[in-house]
Design an enzyme around this catalytic site. Structure first.
Site, PDB file in Angstrom:
ATOM      1  N   HIS A 214       0.931  -1.128  -0.166  1.00 34.79           N
ATOM      2  CA  HIS A 214      -0.698   0.423   0.118  1.00 34.79           C
ATOM      3  C   HIS A 214       1.344   1.226  -0.050  1.00 34.79           C
ATOM      4  O   HIS A 214       1.998   1.358  -0.093  1.00 34.79           O
ATOM      5  CB  HIS A 214      -1.051   0.105   0.841  1.00 34.79           C
ATOM      6  N   ASP A 216       1.114   5.330   1.549  1.00 40.61           N
ATOM      7  CA  ASP A 216      -0.144   6.044   2.791  1.00 40.61           C
ATOM      8  C   ASP A 216      -0.998   7.552   1.569  1.00 40.61           C
ATOM      9  O   ASP A 216      -1.975   7.446   2.583  1.00 40.61           O
ATOM     10  CB  ASP A 216       1.006   6.081   3.638  1.00 40.61           C
ATOM     11  N   HIS A 272       5.173   0.104   0.006  1.00 41.97           N
ATOM     12  CA  HIS A 272       5.042  -0.709   1.579  1.00 41.97           C
ATOM     13  C   HIS A 272       4.670  -1.625   1.692  1.00 41.97           C
ATOM     14  O   HIS A 272       3.531  -1.850   1.721  1.00 41.97           O
ATOM     15  CB  HIS A 272       6.451   0.037   2.506  1.00 41.97           C
ATOM     16  N   ARG A 282       3.874  -9.507  17.610  1.00 43.05           N
ATOM     17  CA  ARG A 282       5.213  -8.081  17.064  1.00 43.05           C
ATOM     18  C   ARG A 282       3.864  -7.307  17.364  1.00 43.05           C
ATOM     19  O   ARG A 282       2.875  -6.947  17.343  1.00 43.05           O
ATOM     20  CB  ARG A 282       5.194  -8.214  15.758  1.00 43.05           C
TER      21      ARG A 282
END
Length: 303
Positions: A214, A216, A272, A282
Site C-alpha cells: 500500500h 499511505d 510498502h 509483534r
C-alpha cells in the site's frame, strides 16, 4: 481495484450502543492495520518477483546511534494537494533510528498496549488500539474503549501512560522534522495513529489481512509522513513481520527492535507492506503526520 474504506465513526455512550455502532469500523480495519489497500496485481508482482531481491536496511542486532537515512526521489503525489511551505515533502526518503525512544520507554508503552488489548482483540491475527478515538478491536468489529469500558478505564491506564505517549510522539515528530529539514510547528498529528498487535492467527475476514502492499498518501490524502515505533524484537519475540519497502528493483527491509523508530515520506516513493507474522506477537505504534491543519488531531487524554 482499490479497496473502499468506510468512514470511521465514534460509538454511542452506553455499552449496548457501543457494540452495535462498532460495525462502522469494519471496512476500515485494513487501513488501520498499517494502511493496506493496493491492487491484487501489484501484490502478485511483488510477492512473486521482488521478494527474490531483498536487502536489509537495518538488522535487529544493530543499534543505530544516529539515524540511518535513505533518500529517494519524491513522487508526483504531493502535487495533487495543497502545498504547505516548511512541511510538504520536497526531500523524500526513509530513515531508521534507535536513539529517540529508550528500551525502558518502549517496554512501558508495550505494557500499556497489552493492558488495553487484553480487554478484547480481533478474532483474526491483527488487533488495534487507538487512544485518540478509543477504537479497540473486538471480535470482528470495533468498540470505543472509553465508552464500552468506561467504569474500568482508569484501572487500565494511568495519567503517566498518556504523558509518556504524548512525549514520545513529540520526539518522533522532532526527529522527522530534523531529518527532512521541516518546521516541526507546521506538522500535525493525524489519524489513524494507533497501537497494533499482530500474531500468526489466521485471518477470519478480509479485514484481518494487514500484509497487502500500500501507499499511505493514496490511502489517506492527509498523510505526509508516517512513522512506526516498534515495541518487540524480530527473531526473538516473533518471526516474519518485517517492514518491507518495495522498490522497483528490490525489496528493502527493516527488522523491528523494541524502541526502534522507522519513518518515511508517505507518497508512492515508499510503497510498502508488512510480512505475515509466522510465530509470536509483534507490537508496534503507527504515528502519522500531516501538513494540513484541517486534518490535525489532538493528543489523547485520559477521560
Amino acid at each position: 481495484m482499490k479497496r473502499n474504506h468506510t468512514r470511521v465513526m465514534l460509538m454511542h455512550a452506553d455499552r449496548g450502543n457501543a457494540q452495535r455502532q462498532a460495525s462502522s469500523w469494519r471496512g476500515n480495519v485494513i487501513t488501520l492495520l498499517l494502511l493496506t489497500g493496493v491492487t491484487g496485481l501489484v501484490s502478485w508482482i511483488y510477492f512473486t518477483w521482488a521478494d527474490d531481491f531483498t536487502h536489509t536496511m537495518v538488522s535487529r542486532g544493530e543499534i543505530l546511534t544516529q539515524p540511518r537515512v535513505f533518500t529517494v526521489e519524491c513522487s508526483e503525489d504531493y502535487k495533487k494537494y495543497k502545498f504547505f511551505p516548511g512541511c510538504t515533502p520536497t526531500k523524500c526518503g526513509r530513515a531508521i533510528t534507535d536513539s529517540v525512544v529508550t528500551l525502558e520507554e518502549a517496554q512501558k508503552l508495550r505494557r500499556l498496549a497489552e493492558r488495553g488489548l487484553s480487554l478484547a482483540g480481533s478474532d483474526g491475527g491483527a488487533s488495534i488500539l487507538d487512544l485518540h478515538s478509543g477504537a479497540l478491536s473486538m471480535g470482528k468489529q470495533f468498540v470505543n474503549i472509553y465508552r464500552y469500558f468506561k467504569n474500568e478505564i482508569r484501572d487500565v491506564f494511568t495519567e503517566d501512560d498518556f504523558e509518556l505517549y504524548r512525549d514520545v510522539r513529540s520526539r518522533i515528530q522532532k526527529i522527522i522534522a530534523e531529518t527532512f529539514g521541516l518546521d516541526s510547528k507546521q506538522m500535525y498529528l493525524t489519524k489513524p495513529t494507533f497501537f497494533s498487535r499482530i500474531n500468526s492467527t489466521s485471518a477470519k475476514t478480509t479485514h484481518d489481512e494487514y500484509w497487502h502492499p500500500h501507499i499511505d498518501k493514496e490511502t489517506y490524502g492527509s498523510f505526509d509522513y508516517t512513522s512506526l515505533l516498534y515495541l518487540s524484537d524480530y527473531g526473538l519475540e516473533f518471526g516474519g513481520g518485517r517492514f518491507v519497502f518495495m522498490d522497483p528493483s528490490s525489496n528493502r527491509t527493516v527488522e523491528p527492535r523494541a524502541g526502534r523508530v522507522s519513518f518515511f515520506s508517505s507518497g508512492s516513493e515508499n510503497l510498502h507492506r508488512v510480512e505475515k507474522v509466522t510465530w509470536g506477537t509483534r507490537y508496534a505504534i503507527t504515528v502519522s503526520f500531516t501538513c494540513d491543519p484541517d486534518y490535525a488531531i489532538d493528543n489523547p487524554s485520559l477521560p
